[in-house]
Design an enzyme around this catalytic site. Structure first.
Site, mmCIF file in Angstrom:
data_model
loop_
_atom_site.group_PDB
_atom_site.id
_atom_site.type_symbol
_atom_site.label_atom_id
_atom_site.label_comp_id
_atom_site.label_asym_id
_atom_site.label_seq_id
_atom_site.Cartn_x
_atom_site.Cartn_y
_atom_site.Cartn_z
ATOM 1 N N TRP A 236 1.256 -0.452 -0.223
ATOM 2 C CA TRP A 236 0.184 -0.274 0.109
ATOM 3 C C TRP A 236 0.289 1.331 0.008
ATOM 4 O O TRP A 236 0.410 2.137 -0.512
ATOM 5 C CB TRP A 236 -0.740 -0.347 1.345
ATOM 6 N N ASP B 249 1.301 -8.640 -1.285
ATOM 7 C CA ASP B 249 -0.413 -7.930 -1.426
ATOM 8 C C ASP B 249 -0.417 -6.494 -1.794
ATOM 9 O O ASP B 249 0.181 -5.383 -1.314
ATOM 10 C CB ASP B 249 -1.095 -8.382 -0.010
ATOM 11 N N TYR C 98 -3.260 1.419 -4.760
ATOM 12 C CA TYR C 98 -2.594 2.027 -4.341
ATOM 13 C C TYR C 98 -1.667 2.987 -5.740
ATOM 14 O O TYR C 98 -0.748 2.393 -6.424
ATOM 15 C CB TYR C 98 -1.678 0.783 -3.717
ATOM 16 N N TYR D 273 -4.958 -6.617 6.978
ATOM 17 C CA TYR D 273 -4.451 -6.162 6.940
ATOM 18 C C TYR D 273 -4.337 -4.437 8.581
ATOM 19 O O TYR D 273 -4.592 -4.977 8.800
ATOM 20 C CB TYR D 273 -4.753 -5.383 5.784
ATOM 21 N N GLY E 13 3.624 -3.429 5.586
ATOM 22 C CA GLY E 13 4.177 -2.462 5.205
ATOM 23 C C GLY E 13 5.602 -1.814 4.863
ATOM 24 O O GLY E 13 6.081 -1.755 6.121
ATOM 25 N N GLN F 278 13.769 -1.669 6.825
ATOM 26 C CA GLN F 278 11.967 -1.872 7.698
ATOM 27 C C GLN F 278 12.258 -3.107 7.653
ATOM 28 O O GLN F 278 11.436 -3.602 8.685
ATOM 29 C CB GLN F 278 11.411 -1.497 7.055
#
Length: 320
Positions: free
Chosen positions: A26, A61, A66, A211, A289, A295
């Site tokens: 996203w 996903d 997006y 999510y 995400g 990260q």
């Protein structure tokens, strides 16, 4: 962390074996649309995807909405030349409207067009899982679901599922074709799915990927009051109630409890928040995400983090 440590689980009755964590795309759609996350560097997005795949994550996903195609294009670029392609999940029914806002369509012809464009952007022959993004307008969900069943029959998609549906809507469309997967929002601060949705999915053999398990980043441990205040104007979270008072103070207190538990495992508050969602027996995987490669590793520890009942009680505190 070696990739082999991630492990896989059965994704409902689809026959797919997925890692407990998947790459959520996203935020890599950028900020130039109604629900954007602020400026985003595509090179960093691709590097983040590659890092996740190196660490064993085997599904991504994304959605046509997006960045109105940007996320799918970026995923497609990241997958070029990848020896072992991960499963690619995407969604339909959200279209670009005036001023880069979202408009909804569940009309058959619209969905068939969307699927074709998604396949082109992603650079793949078939979508592994195609999902209705939102059940809006509710009057058209049967037409939309029939279109997904048609795409599956044509071999353009491998499996079909829904996101953001309630139990009544699931029952309604199951009359047309089986719902193979469900994608609800689920986190320590968004627990509605526990009441009916997750028990229903578990009982029906519907695969579940959740999510926003970190509450769109508020539970990551990297979010402070100052950071929230300095968010760019094109980051949709600036308008979200979780990032504004009175919820903000409550959520930051929850993060402090997550930090206490995270320190025991030498991990991050975000990883603990994700691990909490994976404790639910109906949940097969959580979508996380990443916008930069650095990260990735700290959150992937969530896949193997088993919280004790005492730690869960400590984390939840006054959450309920």
């Amino acid at each position: 962390m070696p990739a082999t440590q991630l492990g896989t689980t059965q994704f409902g009755d689809t026959g797919l074996e997925i890692t407990r964590l998947g790459f959520g795309a996203w935020a890599i759609g950028g900020g130039d649309w109604e629900f954007g996350w602020g400026p985003q560097d595509d090179g960093q997005s691709i590097a983040a995807i590659h890092r996740a795949l190196e660490q064993g994550v085997n599904w991504i996903d994304t959605a046509a909405a997006y960045g109105f195609g940007r996320s799918e294009q970026t995923v497609g670029r990241a997958l070029e030349g990848v020896a072992e392609r991960p499963y690619v999940f995407t969604k339909c029914s959200l279209l670009e409207g005036p001023g880069r806002t979202v408009v909804h369509s569940l009309k058959r012809d619209s969905i068939l067009r969307e699927a074709e464009r998604s396949l082109q952007r992603l650079g793949i022959d078939a979508i592994d899982l195609y999902q209705i993004h939102w059940p809006i307008p509710a009057t058209d969900i049967e037409e939309g679901w029939a279109a997904l069943a048609e795409l599956k029959q044509q071999g353009l998609v491998g499996h079909i599922g829904v996101s953001n549906f309630d139990v009544e809507q699931l029952r309604q469309v199951q009359q047309i074709a089986p719902v193979e997967t469900l994608q609800p929002q689920y986190s320590l601060i968004e627990r509605d799915a526990e009441r009916e949705l997750l028990p229903f999915a578990g009982g029906e053999g519907v695969g579940v990927i959740v999510y926003s398990p970190m509450g769109s980043g508020i539970l990551s441990g990297g979010m402070t009051r100052e950071r929230v205040e300095s968010m760019p104007e094109d980051d949709w979270r600036k308008r979200d109630e979780r990032f504004n008072e009175p919820a903000l103070s409550r959520n930051l207190k929850l993060v402090e409890r997550l930090k206490t538990v995270a320190e025991r495992y030498d991990t991050t508050p975000g990883a603990v928040a994700v691990a909490w969602t994976l404790r639910n027996p109906a949940v097969d995987g959580a979508i996380v995400g990443f916008r930069r490669p650095d990260q990735v590793d700290p959150i992937l520890t969530a896949a193997n983090l088993e919280l004790t009942d005492g730690e869960v009680a400590e984390i939840e505190g006054g959450v309920r």
